[in-house]
Structures are given as structure tokens and as C-alpha cells.
Design an enzyme around this catalytic site. Structure first.
Site, mmCIF file in Angstrom:
data_model
loop_
_atom_site.group_PDB
_atom_site.id
_atom_site.type_symbol
_atom_site.label_atom_id
_atom_site.label_comp_id
_atom_site.label_asym_id
_atom_site.label_seq_id
_atom_site.Cartn_x
_atom_site.Cartn_y
_atom_site.Cartn_z
ATOM 1 N N LYS A 119 24.131 -4.264 -0.883
ATOM 2 C CA LYS A 119 24.381 -5.709 -0.906
ATOM 3 C C LYS A 119 24.164 -6.270 0.498
ATOM 4 O O LYS A 119 24.984 -6.067 1.375
ATOM 5 C CB LYS A 119 25.806 -6.042 -1.360
ATOM 6 C CG LYS A 119 26.000 -7.569 -1.510
ATOM 7 C CD LYS A 119 27.457 -7.994 -1.602
ATOM 8 C CE LYS A 119 28.001 -8.487 -0.270
ATOM 9 N NZ LYS A 119 27.249 -9.604 0.307
ATOM 10 N N LEU A 169 39.317 -7.371 8.087
ATOM 11 C CA LEU A 169 40.009 -7.950 6.928
ATOM 12 C C LEU A 169 39.364 -7.504 5.621
ATOM 13 O O LEU A 169 40.026 -7.071 4.673
ATOM 14 C CB LEU A 169 39.915 -9.472 7.039
ATOM 15 C CG LEU A 169 40.900 -10.255 6.221
ATOM 16 C CD1 LEU A 169 42.281 -10.166 6.855
ATOM 17 C CD2 LEU A 169 40.474 -11.723 6.141
ATOM 18 N N VAL A 170 38.051 -7.609 5.567
ATOM 19 C CA VAL A 170 37.351 -7.229 4.337
ATOM 20 C C VAL A 170 37.321 -5.725 4.189
ATOM 21 O O VAL A 170 37.418 -5.187 3.079
ATOM 22 C CB VAL A 170 35.921 -7.806 4.334
ATOM 23 C CG1 VAL A 170 35.152 -7.314 3.112
ATOM 24 C CG2 VAL A 170 35.964 -9.324 4.338
ATOM 25 N N GLU A 201 32.720 0.199 9.250
ATOM 26 C CA GLU A 201 32.427 -0.119 10.628
ATOM 27 C C GLU A 201 32.846 -1.575 10.792
ATOM 28 O O GLU A 201 32.207 -2.470 10.246
ATOM 29 C CB GLU A 201 30.945 0.126 10.894
ATOM 30 C CG GLU A 201 30.645 0.426 12.340
ATOM 31 C CD GLU A 201 30.301 -0.837 13.085
ATOM 32 O OE1 GLU A 201 29.127 -1.244 13.043
ATOM 33 O OE2 GLU A 201 31.222 -1.433 13.690
ATOM 34 N N GLU A 238 39.302 -11.291 17.294
ATOM 35 C CA GLU A 238 37.845 -11.242 17.404
ATOM 36 C C GLU A 238 37.257 -12.609 17.099
ATOM 37 O O GLU A 238 37.500 -13.162 16.027
ATOM 38 C CB GLU A 238 37.292 -10.205 16.425
ATOM 39 C CG GLU A 238 35.786 -9.989 16.571
ATOM 40 C CD GLU A 238 35.256 -8.957 15.582
ATOM 41 O OE1 GLU A 238 35.718 -8.967 14.412
ATOM 42 O OE2 GLU A 238 34.380 -8.159 15.947
#
Lengths: 503, 501
Positions: B194, B250-251, B270, B401
Site C-alpha cells: 500500500k 501512532l499508526v 520503522e 516530531e
């Protein structure tokens, strides 16, 4: 200094530069101390051309060129990525010129063109690509010593200038096996092809230049073994010698290395490989593999399965099936499409093989097929099978290097293993059995660097190959070949430890 | 069966030419419209306008892709194809990417906003190198033979997982695709990939090259879709044996959670970073300034390993700040296709808003905007290179970040203290140290909790050196031999040769 050699059955010729290839140029001998080498076509017994024969002084020039390249444009001055790129380029060029190289190989060595092209050259291209893949993956180790005080790292450095001496049975393939790992690691090379088959090494040198290797990285110096080979083995400025050939010559090389500068030595020598057929074997398949084992490349193979041992319960049957298989192979001119094998490579080899056949007859072995000379030109030896052999016969003990098989009999597995291992050689062995426990037991017991189970003579570029006992030192192919060209430097970096003095 | 074609005429100083290629959902070597027949707009970040619309993938498309990938793995890929052959195909693909490098660089610039210059020099060069590097590994996947006892033959096999799911971000679209597919294919896996819905064009362009290189249909399948739909479907899919993700922390958590709840698929991540860049008193000042600029402003700050917290030792602080500011001012913001541009726009409105909101928070929390802090231009998503000073460790711009061209410069005195501050983060992706004393650099490097530590350089990768995160910056390593572990499953084979029970 370029000759045109006619390609049979065509109007074309192949050009071959006949000088010495040093610093990417073909040059004459500096002192012309050696007579030019006559290069023969073993199918016709005629001279194809002459090539320059390197003298001891020429070897000095070549070694100096290799040393300079190592210090300036190669060795630690080139990245693994760049080495990979160049080796891959060379592989592409060889693939591009496969047909021409195959024809030249066939003219000089005698093997069929289609076999040279599809097997020798196909595998050689694969070998170069395999080692190109390693070039940027040669890693050392970082080793924890003391977190606050020091760290140790190992650098896998190239050994340096390598003298490589290759034989005449697979000129192109032996060239690739040597050149590929050495280049991948960053070594420079002085390559001495066999004086019997120098032509394809000279032709490949043109591709080395075309691929873009810096001058001096690979140098090609056809020469007599006693001149150029000896000079490389004893050279004070050569860091390593790699040799494929007879055990007798291997000893001389190791001795010269020892008395000169203790250069590193790797040797791939002779064999008298046992090939065992157990009663549970698939007879037809085993016979195919046994035929391949002694007839491939007209028996001129260090791993030739030249001592066949057949279990007594199937001995007669197997022998008869095998004789039939052997008769099916057409041994003829390399440019004849129907040929599955060619002549032996030279007059010298022809005489040698026939001496062994005569000794077999004299010592009382039974000729099952073959054993008769042809009356037509060419150094042809037809498939010859001896039965009813005893362990002390010359044809059973010594390496013949031709399509000459001795077939012995055994009763028990233990006896087969004992017979198989009763040799100073240890290059390869084969066994055929459908009993998998037996396969494991016997392959564990056989004293050989390569053991084939239910096949023979099939090698892969990523599987190591080499001899035990007097068949050699070191391994070619696979990742292990890299170790033969690496010299490890350990760096102990102290940043915290103070030394108390005096102790 | 209707496929769409994306056609674009480039007439720029960096690239002139027409590109035209099929787009859609790429499964089994063919393009098609997605199961829902809906589309996603691809936006040009220089002006916010739609470049093109491409098919939107859905969970049904993921199902289809997995089914096809599984079939291909069992019949025409996996260990049915020897490593040597897998390597040949990867090398062929590398050659094709190299052949079309200029076209790819232009596409990346159009889609992502990075300059053509950097796309060529970094993204394309590394993409080609990584494909070639893993091509070389394909026939070198060794297991071990392990001596146990005389009546046992024990060995390991490093087998491919099967169908692997790969989800890649928008900051280095093609390069992230190459980093993912190369080791996965070398080891014999089939792939459902994806790409980011923000930057799908180069991945879609790759599809035709994958076919041309000779990979069997179904080896690589590409499904463009939204993260929370397609990404989620992949993470929880029972037919995917391994998932690899690059993106935000987060994801990353969601992906690991979905993997845990579904079939415990193997996960490598990563993720983000807030990497410290430590400049010591004895640093080579000019080099430190140049590298530090590269550390935070390269790729518009959109690098997971960006050196975004710049710690400068007190004795050179003033000199450093002055030179660093001058350097930042020298960076030319402009059209990605202009030959002298250094920095293009941020990738999207969402990212632009995010970064600007961090800049606002910095201002509100009392940090000094030493440089920049504003939008650049009136159209598109450019943000000025921004430097904050006078920060405190608890400020959001110091802890979180930002993923934009925003650096914080922090003065320090004591080496112990700066190492503590550097490590005081949930992240651990990278770090850098500048000092002329290599021994000191090594000692500090060994104490920093990061997966990559740069000494006297920053943001420099090599395809044969592993890269990945400590702590919440990730799980597993990419690049180097280490990445092979992400895509192989170890099988130990014990052959009993005589032990009776």
C-alpha cells in the site's frame, strides 16, 4: 599480434590477441626468453596459432602491475559497490559473446560448442554474478571488549596480489571460479592460463578491459608451468597463489611458497573419486549418473567418478546397463551437433591415457567396452570400462584423467566405504541408494569434500567445493571461497585503559 | 476492466517529456478499478491542485490481492524459483528503474514536491542500489547445519513467510518502495503493497516495470488506499503472514495491535524520531554547520531520522548559531523543477497545517523564533526553514516530531548532561555527534540510545548498513543483511537417524 582463427562450418573468424595482457594492453615479452607457445586443435592435431610465452621477467612485470593497481586503483581504493558493478558488467559481456567464446573454447580444448556455451560459459556467467553479489557484503565483526575502555573491530582486507594458475580442462570456467571471488574481495590478479589452452583467457582479457576494470587488476600471462607457474609460486611480491591442477604440481607450488615468502596457498588437485552403487539404487538412473561421472568432459574432470563400486547382487546387470549407456555417447568433433564429448586435450594427455589403458590390460583387468585406438586424426579416446579390477592395479590407484572407468565389486556397506576411502585423494564421491539412512551413513563416512547422493558431477556456484586429504587445500565456490582471498585485520581501539608501569 | 491512464507533459528546466502510464489497483499483473469504483485525488503540493485521480483500493481489493499473492507464492514464486533466478529479476528491475530514472525523478517532484535534483541524487540512486544489493543476496540465504549428536541431522532453513503486507509513507515514495520490496522478493515472498495515498504515482509507474522485468503476475500487488481502511485491512488480514510499516509511531501502534488481535502476524516497524544532533566544542565548525543543515532541512525536514534537536556546546554556541542561521538563509526555496531550488513545498495541506501548528505552539510556549516561522509564498505548502532557540525540555517543539524544516537549537555545557537529554525521549531512531576527537565521538555514540549514530555526518545511509529504531522508533532493521531477518521464517529440521524411544 592479433591472429584470425577460422570457425569451422562458417565463413567467419575469431580474432585473438596473442601478446601478454598486462595493464590492460597486449604487449610482447620483455626479453623474449621463451619460445612462443604452439596452440593446437585436438580434433585435427593442427596448430591453431602461436601465443607469446611469458618469461620470468614478464612475470615480474605483471606482478608489478598488479601491485601498483592494488595500491592505487583497486584493493582498499575501490568500494564493494564498484567491484560489484564491474564484475556484473564483465558477466554481461561474456554472456553477450557466449557463442564466439564457446567456439574458441571448442577449437582449443575439443569440447562440443554447445556444451561450452550452455554449461561452461553459462555457469561461468552465473559464477561471476554470484560473486558480484558478495562484493558489497564482505563484513567484519565488531566485538564487545569493555564498554568503557575499548572496542575491537575486524576488517576483512584483500590478501593482495594473487597468482592464479588454471588448468586446461575447463579453461573459461576455471578462469571464472578463480577471478570472481578474488575480484569481489578486492585482490588483484596475475592469471596464468594453461599453455595448452590459453586462447579463451586471452579473449576474456579483452572483455576485462571493455568492462572497465582499471589497468593491472587482472593480468594474463600464458606461460609454461615450469616457467611462469614456478615464478608465481616463488615470487616474493605475490601474496597468494591459487592453483588447480595435478597433485604433483600442487606439491611443488606449496614448496615454492614455503621457501619463498610463505605466501598463502590454495590448491584444487586431483582425484580418484569413488562412485558407489548400492543394490537398492534405481539402476537406470544410477547408470546415467555413472556414465556422466566418467564421460563428462571426456573424463577430464578432477571429480571424475573413476572408481565405480557396484554391490555384488546387481554387479553384472548394472555393468551391462552401464556399457549400453556409455556406447550411446557420441565422442566426436566439437562443431558436430551430435557430439556429446570431444577428444582429449593434447598429444601428451592422449599418450598418458593410452598408457593407463595398456597397463589395465597388462595387469589383467577385463575390458568391457573400448580400449581400442581410432585410426583417424584427433586425440580421441573412446569410453573404456574395465571390470574385475583389484585395488592394487594402476588404473584403480592413479588418476587417469580420461574416459576410463574401473568397476569393482563389494558385498557390504562397510566394505564399500573402506574401498572408497582407500586412496590418498579426497575430492569427491557419489553414492546411489534409495535407503535414506544408508545415504546418510555413507555420505557421513566418505572422506571427500563433495559427496553426491543419487546424482553426480552437478555443482552450484553457491555451494562450496574442494578436496580433503591430498586433493586440495581450501574451498572454491560458495561463500567460503571469499575466505581464501581475505586477510583479517583486527583493530583493538583503546580509548579508556591506562597502563600501569612497571608491571 | 476499465483502466485509467495518467498522462502528463513536463516542460521544465529539470525535465522535459511526456509520461503516460496505467493507474488503478494492480493485482495479478493487471490494473483495474477498485471494488468500490471510487477514486482518490492526487494533489500537486506547489499549488494545491489536483494532478489526477486514481482508483481507491478497499478491503475487498486487499482480499483479492492476498488471494492472488498466496496463489503466486504457492505456484510460481516462493521457493519454486531458485535464488539465482530471483536475483536476476531484481537486477533486471534495477536496470529498468535506472533506465527510467529521469522520468521517476520528475514524477517524485510532481507528486511529493521534492526537487528533481534531490530525487535523482538521493531517491533514485538509492532505489537502484538497494534493488541491486538485495539481488545479490537472493541466492545466499543460508541456514545452518548444527552438530548435535551422531544419530541426528539438524539443520535450519530460512524460508519466506509467504504473503507479506507492506505499507509505505509519502516522504520518499519510490525509495521506500524499493527498501521494502527488495529484501522481501530476494527471500521469496509475495507482496501486497500500500503506497501512501498522498504519493502513489511512482509506485504505480513501477508496476509496468515489475511486469517487464519478468516477475510472475501476482508477485507484487499494489493497492492504493487510505491508511485507516486499506492499511487497517492489511494489518488485520488473516491471510497476510507478515506486515512491514514505515510511518508515524501512532499508526505503528495500531498496526501492531491489529496484528496481535488477528493472526499474530510478524511485525516490523520503522517509525518516528526526534533525533538529537550533538555539536561539541571541538567540532569542525563549518562541517558541523553544513551537516546540521542537512540533518534538519534536507527533504524539507520530512525524514524520520531528521536531526531536529540540535545541542550545541556553550563555547561554540554563538558562532554555531550565527553560521547555522546564515546557512539556513542560503537555502533556496522554489519550484521543485527549477535547477537551483533546494527546497520545495511540504507534501500536503495536512502536513503544512501540522507543522505550522507546531510553530505556533513554540511561539506560544515562549521559545524564540530565531529564524523563519512563516509560510513561504502565497500558494502551495512551502514553509521557511525555521530555527527555535531558548527552549525548555518540556516544550512540544522539543519533545514531539514535527516532520518539517523546524529545528530547535539548545545550548549545553556538560557532556554527561547532554547525553542524558539526548536520550530523554521515547524515540530512538538516530543521533549524531560532531567532534574532532574521534575517540570521544565513539564513546558518546556508544552511549546514545539510537539505532543509527552518526559521527561527523548525518542523514547518510548506505544500502548495506542496517537502519532502524530503538525504543518507540521501531521494531526490526531495514537495509543490510539484517533486513533479511524481517522476511524469513526459521524452520529447524531434525532428522532422526537412529535414536529409538
Amino acid at each position: 599480434m592479433v591472429v584470425q582463427i577460422a570457425i569451422p562450418n562458417s565463413n567467419s573468424t575469431v580474432s585473438v590477441a596473442t601478446g601478454l595482457f598486462i595493464n590492460n594492453e597486449f604487449v610482447p615479452s620483455v626479453d623474449k626468453a621463451e619460445e612462443p607457445i604452439k596452440v593446437y586443435n585436438p580434433s585435427t592435431e593442427e596448430v591453431l596459432c602461436t601465443v607469446t610465452s611469458a618469461s620470468v621477467k614478464d612475470i615480474d612485470v605483471a606482478v608489478a602491475a598488479a601491485r601498483k593497481a592494488l595500491k592505487t586503483t583497486w584493493g582498499k581504493n575501490v568500494t564493494g559497490f564498484e567491484r560489484a558493478r564491474l564484475i556484473n558488467k564483465l558477466a554481461d559481456l561474456i554472456e553477450r559473446d557466449a557463442q564466439t567464446l564457446a567456439e574458441l573454447e571448442s577449437l582449443n580444448n575439443g569440447k562440443p560448442v554447445k556444451i561450452a556455451r550452455d554449461f561452461d560459459i553459462g555457469d561461468s556467467v552465473g559464477c561471476l554474478r554470484y560473486y558480484a553479489g558478495w562484493a558489497d557484503k564482505i563484513t567484519g565483526q565488531s566485538i564487545e571488549i569493555d564498554r568503557n575502555m575499548k572496542v575491537a573491530v575486524t576488517h576483512p582486507e584483500p590478501i593482495g596480489v594473487c597468482g592464479q594458475i588454471i588448468p586446461w580442462n575447463y579453461p573459461i570456467q576455471m578462469w571464472a571460479w578463480k577471478v570472481a571471488p578474488a575480484l569481489a574481495v578486492g585482490c588483484t590478479i596475475v592469471m596464468k592460463p594453461s599453455e595448452i589452452t590459453p586462447l579463451t583467457a586471452l579473449k576474456l582479457s579483452e572483455l576485462v578491459k571493455e568492462a572497465g576494470f582499471p589497468p593491472g587488476v587482472i593480468n594474463t600471462v600464458p606461460s609454461l608451468g615450469s616457467v611462469g607457474g614456478a615464478a608465481l609460486a616463488s615470487h616474493k611480491d605475490v601474496d597468494k597463489v591459487a592453483f588447480t591442477g595435478s597433485t604433483i604440481t600442487g606439491r611443488k607450488i606449496m614448496e615454492a611458497a614455503a621457501t619463498s615468502n610463505l605466501k598463502k596457498v590454495s590448491l584444487e588437485l586431483g582425484g580418484k573419486s569413488p562412485h558407489i552403487i548400492f543394490e537398492s539404487a534405481d539402476i537406470d538412473q544410477a547408470a546415467n549418473w555413472a556414465a556422466l561421472g566418467i564421460l563428462y568432459n571426456t573424463g577430464q574432470d578432477c571429480t571424475a567418478g573413476s572408481r565405480l563400486y557396484v554391490q555384488d547382487t546387481i554387479y553384472d546387470k548394472f555393468l551391462s546397463v552401464l556399457a549400453g549407456k556409455a556406447k550411446e555417447l557420441v565422442i566426436g568433433d566439437g562443431f558436430d551437433e551430435s557430439s556429446g564429448g570431444g577428444p582429449v586435450v593434447s598429444k601428451g594427455q592422449y599418450d598418458r591415457v593410452w598408457n593407463y589403458i595398456d597397463s589395465g590390460k597388462k595387469e589383467g583387468a577385463r575390458v568391457v567396452i573400448g580400449g581400442e585406438k581410432r585410426s583417424t586424426p584427433g586425440y580421441y579416446v573412446d569410453a573404456t570400462i574395465f571390470a574385475d579390477v583389484t585395488p592394487n592395479m594402476k588404473i584403480v590407484k592413479e588418476e587417469i584423467f580420461g574416459p576410463v572407468l574401473s568397476v569393482g565389486k563389494f558385498h557390504t556397506e562397510e566394505e564399500a566405504i573402506a574401498l572408497a576411502n582407500d586412496t590418498t585423494y579426497g575430492l569427491a564421491a557419489g553414492l546411489h541408494s534409495t535407503d535414506s539412512s544408508q545415504c546418510h551413513r555413507v555420505s557421513t563416512a566418505l572422506e571427500a569434500g563433495t559427496v553426491w547422493v543419487n546424482q553426480y558431477n552437478v555443482l552450484y556456484n553457491n555451494v562450496p567445493f574442494g578436496g580433503k586429504k591430498q586433493s586440495g587445500i581450501g574451498r572454491e565456490l560458495g561463500s567460503q571461497a571469499l575466505d581464501e582471498y581475505i586477510s583479517t585485520k583486527a583493530v583493538h581501539w583503546n580509548y579508556g585503559e591506562k597502563l600501569d608501569w612497571p608491571l | 476492466m476499465s483502466t485509467t491512464t495518467f498522462t502528463h507533459e513536463f516542460d521544465t528546466d529539470s525535465f522535459k517529456g511526456k509520461v503516460s502510464f496505467a493507474t488503478g489497483i494492480f493485482i495479478d499483473g493487471k490494473f483495474s478499478a477498485g471494488a468500490s469504483n471510487t477514486t482518490i485525488d492526487v494533489i500537486n503540493p506547489t499549488n494545491g491542485k489536483v494532478i489526477t485521480s486514481i482508483a481507491e483500493g478497499t478491503p475487498a481489493d486487499v482480499d483479492h490481492a492476498v488471494q492472488v499473492a498466496k496463489r503466486t507464492f504457492e505456484q510460481s514464486w516462493g521457493l519454486n524459483v531458485p535464488g539465482q533466478q530471483r536475483g536476476l529479476l531484481l537486477n533486471k528491475l534495477a536496470d529498468l528503474v535506472e533506465k527510467h530514472a529521469d522520468e521517476f525523478a520528475a514524477l517524485e517532484a510532481l507528486d511529493n514536491g521534492k526537487t528533481v535534483f534531490w530525487a535523482k541524487v538521493a531517491d533514485l540512486a538509492i532505489s537502484v542500489d538497494v534493488l541491486r544489493y538485495y539481488a545479490g543476496w537472493a541466492d545466499k540465504i543460508h541456514g545452518q547445519v548444527i552438530e548435535t549428536s551422531e544419530d541426528k541431522l539438524a539443520y535450519t532453513r530460512h524460508e519466506p513467510f509467504g504473503v507479506v503486507g507492506q505499507i509505505i509513507p509519502w516522504n520518499f515514495p519510490l525509495m521506500m518502495m524499493a527498501w521494502k520490496i527488495a529484501p522481501a522478493l530476494a527471500t521469496g515472498n509475495t507482496i501486497v503493497l500500500k503506497p501512501s495515498e498522498f504519493t502513489p504515482l511512482s509506485a504505480l509507474r513501477m508496476c509496468a516495470l515489475i511486469n517487464e522485468a519478468g516477475f510472475p503476475p501476482g508477485t507484487v500487488n499494489v493497492v492504493v488506499g487510505y491508511g485507516n481502511i486499506v492499511g487497517q485491512a492489511m494489518s488485520e488480514h488473516m491471510g497476510i503472514d507478515k506486515i512491514a510499516f514505515t510511518g508515524s509511531t501512532l499508526v505503528g501502534r495500531k498496526i501492531m495491535e491489529a496484528a496481535a488481535k488477528s493472526n499474530l502476524k510478524n511485525v516490523t516497524l520503522e517509525l518516528g524520531g526526534k533525533s538529537p544532533n550533538i555539536v561539541m566544542n571541538d567540532a569542525d565548525l563549518e562541517a558541523a554547520v553544513n551537516w546540521s543543515s542537512h540533518g534538519i532541512f534536507w527533504n524539507h525536514g520530512q525524514a524520520c531520522c531528521a536531526g531536529s534537536r540540535i545541542y550545541v556546546q556553550s563555547q561554540i554556541y554563538d558562532q554555531f548559531l550565527e553560521a547555522f542561521t546564515k546557512k539556513a538563509l542560503s537555502l533556496k526555496l522554489g519550484d521543485p523543477f527549477a535547477v537551483d531550488s533546494y527546497q520545495g513545498p511540504q507534501v500536503s495541506q495536512v502536513q503544512y497545517d501540522r507543522i505550522m501548528s507546531y510553530i505556533d505552539s513554540g511561539k506560544q510556549q515562549g521559545a524564540t523564533v530565531h529564524l523563519g516561522g512563516e509560510r513561504h509564498g502565497t500558494e502551495g505548502f512551502w514553509i521557511q526553514p525555521t530555527i527555535f532557540t531558548d527552549t525548555t525540555p518540556d516544550m512540544r517543539i522539543v519533545r514531539e516530531e514535527i516532520f518539517g524544516p523546524v529545528g530547535v537549537v539548545i545550548k549545553f555545557e556538560d557532556e554527561e548532561d547532554v547525553v542524558r537529554q539526548a536520550n530523554d525521549t521515547m524515540y530512538g531512531l538516530a543521533a549524531a555527534v560532531f567532534t574532532k576527537d574521534i575517540t570521544r565521538g565513539i564513546q558518546v555514540a556508544h552511549r546514545l540510545q539510537a539505532g543509527t549514530v552518526w559521527v561527523n555526518c548525518i542523514n547518510q545511509v548506505h544500502v548495506n548498513v542496517p537502519f532502524g529504531g530503538y525504543k518507540q522508533s521501531g521494531v526490526g532493521r531495514e537495509l543490510g543483511e539484517y533486513a533479511l531477518n524481517n522476511y524469513t521464517n526459521v524452520k529447524a529440521v531434525h532428522v532422526n537417524l537412529g535414536h529409538t524411544i
